[in-house]
Design an enzyme around this catalytic site. Sequence first.
Site, PDB file in Angstrom:
ATOM      1  NE  ARG A 290       1.993 -20.164   6.331  1.00 23.56           N
ATOM      2  CZ  ARG A 290       0.471 -20.701   6.649  1.00 23.56           C
ATOM      3  NH1 ARG A 290      -0.897 -19.638   6.696  1.00 23.56           N
ATOM      4  NH2 ARG A 290       0.232 -22.116   7.243  1.00 23.56           N
TER       5      ARG A 290
ATOM      6  N   GLY B  56       3.825 -41.614  23.916  1.00 29.18           N
ATOM      7  CA  GLY B  56       3.882 -40.563  22.096  1.00 29.18           C
ATOM      8  C   GLY B  56       5.385 -40.359  21.193  1.00 29.18           C
TER       9      GLY B  56
ATOM     10  CG  ASP C 211      -4.065 -16.240  -2.032  1.00 32.59           C
ATOM     11  OD1 ASP C 211      -3.157 -16.472  -2.752  1.00 32.59           O
ATOM     12  OD2 ASP C 211      -4.566 -16.336  -0.278  1.00 32.59           O
TER      13      ASP C 211
ATOM     14  CE  LYS D 232      -2.981 -11.372   3.248  1.00 29.50           C
ATOM     15  NZ  LYS D 232      -3.479 -12.300   3.575  1.00 29.50           N
TER      16      LYS D 232
HETATM   17  C1  R5P Z   1      -0.790 -15.184   2.614  1.00 30.42           C
HETATM   18  O1  R5P Z   1      -0.148 -14.353   1.610  1.00 30.42           O
HETATM   19  C2  R5P Z   1      -0.855 -16.469   1.844  1.00 30.42           C
HETATM   20  O2  R5P Z   1      -1.356 -15.995   0.212  1.00 30.42           O
HETATM   21  C3  R5P Z   1      -2.559 -16.583   2.290  1.00 30.42           C
HETATM   22  O3  R5P Z   1      -3.107 -14.593   2.123  1.00 30.42           O
HETATM   23  C4  R5P Z   1      -2.619 -16.573   4.204  1.00 30.42           C
HETATM   24  O4  R5P Z   1      -2.362 -17.397   3.902  1.00 30.42           O
HETATM   25  C5  R5P Z   1      -3.936 -16.662   4.123  1.00 30.42           C
HETATM   26  O5  R5P Z   1      -4.123 -17.055   5.438  1.00 30.42           O
HETATM   27  P1  R5P Z   1      -5.699 -16.828   6.290  1.00 30.42           P
HETATM   28  O6  R5P Z   1      -6.425 -17.806   5.739  1.00 30.42           O
HETATM   29  O7  R5P Z   1      -5.734 -17.412   8.617  1.00 30.42           O
HETATM   30  O8  R5P Z   1      -5.556 -15.332   6.148  1.00 30.42           O
END
Ligand code: R5P
Length: 305
Positions: A94, A38, A218, A192
């Site tokens: 993130r 690997g 987004d 959200k």
């Molecule tokens: C989060 O703040 C990002 O902007 C996206 O909305 C998020 O990462 C989307 O994730 P998923 O497709 O898993 O809901």
Amino acid sequence: MTDPLLLCFEDECAAARRLAAAGRWALTTVERHRFPDGELKLRLPEVLPEQVVVYRGLHQPNEKLVELLLVARAARQAGVAHLCLVSPYLGYMRQDMAFRPGEVVSQRIVGGFLADLFDAVITVDPHLHRVATLAEAVPVAQPVVLSGAPALADWIAQQRPGALLLGPDEESAQWVAQAARRHGNDSAVCRKVRDGDRSVRIELPDRAWAGRQVVILDDMASTGHTVAQATRLLRQAGAASVDVAVTHALFAGDALEVLQAAGVGAVWSTDCIPHPSNVVSMSDALAAAVQGVLAVSPVPMIPPA
Ligand code: R5P
């Protein structure tokens, strides 16, 4: 000074070729061998110029971080003076705070790791929600952030003129506002709450949705549940069409099926992550950014034959 060299890996050759063509740089693929256990063996050109640009998107990032460590350290040992990373999608951004005591804040650690290896990091729409600048997350000498929103806005204007641009959460307001301004679209942003990896609660803003063409915009879609939930609400409210445009087409696992089942029409993305939904290329913008950090003048156009 010799011309800069662009290095890429086999799986991202197509996008790297577009960047090399836009910047008129030579491109070489890093040779990669996987041992039976690997481990990886990489091979770079025997002679490297003073300026090297490495193209490596950090989706599915774990092994790629090891590749970057090996390539960057070897390039330095070979005498490279300026190392630039072009990472259209920057992974691990993130996890920017510890939500529970003991949680590892990956953004700072991976950001520090990249800053130790490279002089410049160029990326597109990094996930910087609780920090203001890329330099805070990746404390590199030359941090450069581009956005996919203008190119996606131009695409949307051709495909769905007059559509309402909808951000699925508060963080998307920056991209939605930028895109809407460009072509005078109406825009709105949802609220959200995330309950888990595949579980989100979304509240639509108060609008007359019946009969409207809506494009959800987004920075990324991963599991697709954010977009799917927003789409279900829009469909229930009578929207005529719901399409999706994202900078980063992560689309993990069954994400596309999840979107389709929710009633999403078209799915569009930039080529920051190679995916069948790619419709706009970031290569010209990335090439301009590379030229900026290398402080080289663009190579003169070759006159037509
Ligand atoms: C989060 O703040 C990002 O902007 C996206 O909305 C998020 O990462 C989307 O994730 P998923 O497709 O898993 O809901």
